[in-house]
Design a protein around this motif. Structure first.
Motif, PDB file in Angstrom:
ATOM      1  N   GLY A  18       1.616  -3.654   5.193  1.00  0.00           N
ATOM      2  CA  GLY A  18       0.804  -4.378   4.217  1.00  0.00           C
ATOM      3  C   GLY A  18       0.676  -3.585   2.933  1.00  0.00           C
ATOM      4  O   GLY A  18       1.019  -2.402   2.889  1.00  0.00           O
ATOM      5  N   VAL A 155       6.770   2.007   5.730  1.00  0.00           N
ATOM      6  CA  VAL A 155       5.837   2.483   4.695  1.00  0.00           C
ATOM      7  C   VAL A 155       6.506   3.595   3.895  1.00  0.00           C
ATOM      8  O   VAL A 155       7.514   4.157   4.312  1.00  0.00           O
ATOM      9  CB  VAL A 155       4.533   3.072   5.318  1.00  0.00           C
ATOM     10  CG1 VAL A 155       3.552   2.002   5.705  1.00  0.00           C
ATOM     11  CG2 VAL A 155       4.841   4.003   6.472  1.00  0.00           C
ATOM     12  N   ALA A 195      11.626   6.476  -0.441  1.00  0.00           N
ATOM     13  CA  ALA A 195      10.422   6.809   0.334  1.00  0.00           C
ATOM     14  C   ALA A 195       9.320   7.447  -0.503  1.00  0.00           C
ATOM     15  O   ALA A 195       8.143   7.317  -0.177  1.00  0.00           O
ATOM     16  CB  ALA A 195      10.779   7.733   1.493  1.00  0.00           C
ATOM     17  N   SER A 210      -3.064   3.270  -9.341  1.00  0.00           N
ATOM     18  CA  SER A 210      -4.315   3.708  -9.956  1.00  0.00           C
ATOM     19  C   SER A 210      -4.116   4.795 -11.017  1.00  0.00           C
ATOM     20  O   SER A 210      -5.094   5.273 -11.573  1.00  0.00           O
ATOM     21  CB  SER A 210      -5.291   4.177  -8.872  1.00  0.00           C
ATOM     22  OG  SER A 210      -4.649   5.095  -8.034  1.00  0.00           O
TER      23      SER A 210
HETATM   24  N1  AQP Z   1       5.255   6.237  -5.130  1.00  0.00           N
HETATM   25  C1  AQP Z   1       5.591   5.631  -4.001  1.00  0.00           C
HETATM   26  N2  AQP Z   1       6.839   5.780  -3.485  1.00  0.00           N
HETATM   27  C2  AQP Z   1       7.192   5.148  -2.337  1.00  0.00           C
HETATM   28  N3  AQP Z   1       6.356   4.320  -1.653  1.00  0.00           N
HETATM   29  C3  AQP Z   1       5.120   4.140  -2.136  1.00  0.00           C
HETATM   30  N4  AQP Z   1       4.057   3.403  -1.718  1.00  0.00           N
HETATM   31  C4  AQP Z   1       3.024   3.543  -2.574  1.00  0.00           C
HETATM   32  N5  AQP Z   1       3.372   4.387  -3.569  1.00  0.00           N
HETATM   33  C5  AQP Z   1       4.670   4.769  -3.329  1.00  0.00           C
HETATM   34  C6  AQP Z   1       4.078   2.570  -0.531  1.00  0.00           C
HETATM   35  O1  AQP Z   1       3.701   1.254  -0.908  1.00  0.00           O
HETATM   36  C7  AQP Z   1       3.010   0.644   0.194  1.00  0.00           C
HETATM   37  C8  AQP Z   1       1.777  -0.019  -0.263  1.00  0.00           C
HETATM   38  O2  AQP Z   1       0.857   0.892  -0.770  1.00  0.00           O
HETATM   39  P1  AQP Z   1      -0.667   0.479  -0.879  1.00  0.00           P
HETATM   40  O3  AQP Z   1      -0.873  -0.387  -2.022  1.00  0.00           O
HETATM   41  O4  AQP Z   1      -1.169  -0.089   0.353  1.00  0.00           O
HETATM   42  O5  AQP Z   1      -1.393   1.840  -1.056  1.00  0.00           O
HETATM   43  P2  AQP Z   1      -1.017   3.169  -1.743  1.00  0.00           P
HETATM   44  O6  AQP Z   1      -0.082   3.931  -0.896  1.00  0.00           O
HETATM   45  O7  AQP Z   1      -2.319   3.821  -2.015  1.00  0.00           O
HETATM   46  O8  AQP Z   1      -0.249   2.708  -3.086  1.00  0.00           O
HETATM   47  P3  AQP Z   1      -0.530   3.099  -4.560  1.00  0.00           P
HETATM   48  O9  AQP Z   1       0.389   2.366  -5.423  1.00  0.00           O
HETATM   49  O10 AQP Z   1      -0.534   4.587  -4.726  1.00  0.00           O
HETATM   50  O11 AQP Z   1      -1.975   2.551  -4.844  1.00  0.00           O
HETATM   51  P4  AQP Z   1      -3.284   3.282  -5.253  1.00  0.00           P
HETATM   52  O12 AQP Z   1      -2.996   3.879  -6.596  1.00  0.00           O
HETATM   53  O13 AQP Z   1      -4.265   2.159  -5.299  1.00  0.00           O
HETATM   54  O14 AQP Z   1      -3.577   4.310  -4.242  1.00  0.00           O
HETATM   55  C9  AQP Z   1       2.769   1.744   1.230  1.00  0.00           C
HETATM   56  O15 AQP Z   1       3.740   1.608   2.255  1.00  0.00           O
HETATM   57  C10 AQP Z   1       3.012   3.014   0.481  1.00  0.00           C
HETATM   58  O16 AQP Z   1       3.496   4.044   1.307  1.00  0.00           O
END
Ligand code: AQP
Length: 344
Positions: A18, A155, A195, A210
């Motif tokens: 998700g 993920v 990844a 963010s």
């Molecule tokens: N930089 C990244 N490289 C590879 N994969 C990434 N994911 C996030 N950033 C990268 C993967 O995207 C999926 C969804 O992420 P999420 O929205 O549930 O939460 P997150 O990991 O916290 O993503 P963000 O973009 O960094 O959001 P914020 O800034 O809100 O924390 C996951 O499978 C994640 O691994």
């Protein structure tokens, strides 16, 4: 009851993942996660949810949240998820996630959660002001996965530690209440060149929704000119590209751009480097910009087309929620019996 549970997990293989509706989706989300969803749906029964309960661990404007959920659903569809093949749904439409999360809150140990680096990163210096939900987020994530007895979780690299926690919770639940075969120990699917995509402004920070700088990421909804401009402005160095990946050590921004190019084309980073060895970023960046526009441009356009019909997105999400509940409810009913909760 335990007599009926096999000693090793023998149920069906299932994929679950998700994304949070907490901001604009970016290239890292696409290459680290979304691209894998579309591929896996044809191999294994696949459940993909929009993580609105996770999103509210940080403030979300109530009047905007449903729209944000629809936008993530549109991104899923635009990147190739087929709602007739995969089950696509909003997390909060399946209350079994939160019910199982409570039971898991009583299984997980404080010491396990204290080790989670993502909480430390996101809470920052003022952790006493962070929501309790942000702290127990990985427990809800374990429930998201195990309520479907999912075996594979595509993920990005940043989620590996949370997946280890999910395995610990599954193992302890099996040990305390059931048998080793009740919950599977799910595998993270983190392999691949996408990844860990880093910020375009800082090769040491991951690309993130963010990040206050919009130039740090390419959003799925950016138009061609914006994508090209962000690639042009990406931080690099003045040295030419070497022949070997090992020689990019200490050049995090350069390595990131090569990695992005490789992931977008489905090639290895070494292969890309072999092609561009000896050239500088003046030559490489326009090629990367063209490639990013050709891959991302159509996704953004399709998202805009889908977003113009929110009723159709709601229909898809409602149908997905019904199908998801049909799998989740029996798991929670079994858990209630195993734990000894009131079953009515
Ligand atoms: N930089 C990244 N490289 C590879 N994969 C990434 N994911 C996030 N950033 C990268 C993967 O995207 C999926 C969804 O992420 P999420 O929205 O549930 O939460 P997150 O990991 O916290 O993503 P963000 O973009 O960094 O959001 P914020 O800034 O809100 O924390 C996951 O499978 C994640 O691994």
């Amino acid at each position: 009851m335990t007599d009926e549970i096999p000693a090793t997990y023998a149920g069906p293989q299932r994929v679950l993942s998700g994304v949070q509706p907490s901001g604009d989706l970016h290239l890292g989300n696409y290459l680290g996660a979304l691209v894998k969803f579309a591929r896996l749906q044809h191999e294994v029964p696949t459940f993909i949810f929009v993580a609105d309960l996770h999103a509210i661990t940080a403030w979300q404007e109530p009047a905007k949240l449903k729209g944000q959920v629809r936008e993530i659903a549109a991104a899923y569809l635009a990147t190739g998820l087929d709602p007739k093949v995969a089950t696509i749904f909003p997390q909060s439409a399946v209350p079994e996630h939160t019910e199982l999360a409570w039971v898991f809150n009583c299984v997980a140990r404080l010491g396990w959660l204290d080790r989670m680096t993502q909480f430390k990163d996101k809470a920052g210096k003022h952790k006493e002001r962070a929501s309790v939900g942000l702290y127990t987020y990985p427990v809800l994530q374990a429930a998201d996965i195990l309520v479907y007895k999912a075996t594979q979780v595509p993920v990005g690299d940043d989620q590996k530690q949370h997946l280890e926690l999910t395995r610990d919770i599954a193992g302890k639940f099996n040990h305390d209440f059931a048998a080793p075969g009740f919950f599977p120990l799910p595998e993270p699917l983190t392999q691949g060149p996408g990844a860990r995509i880093m910020s375009l402004r800082d090769g040491a920070a991951k690309m993130s929704k963010s990040d206050p700088s919009d130039n740090s990421r390419i959003n799925l909804t950016d138009d061609a000119e914006t994508i090209a401009q962000k690639v042009r402005k990406a931080r690099t160095d003045a040295d030419p590209l070497p022949e070997l990946i090992a020689d990019l050590a200490g050049r995090a921004e350069a390595l990131n751009l090569i990695g992005i190019y490789a992931a977008l084309e489905g090639r290895t980073a070494q292969d890309v480097l072999t092609e561009y060895a000896g050239q500088g970023f003046g030559a490489f960046k326009p090629r990367l910009a063209d490639l990013a526009v050709s891959v991302m441009g159509p996704i953004g356009a399709e998202m805009r087309r889908l977003m113009a019909d929110p009723a159709e997105i709601d229909r898809i999400l409602g149908d997905g929620a019904e199908r998801a509940r049909a799998v989740a409810a029996p798991t929670v009913a079994e858990v209630r019996k195993l734990v000894g909760l009131w079953a009515g």
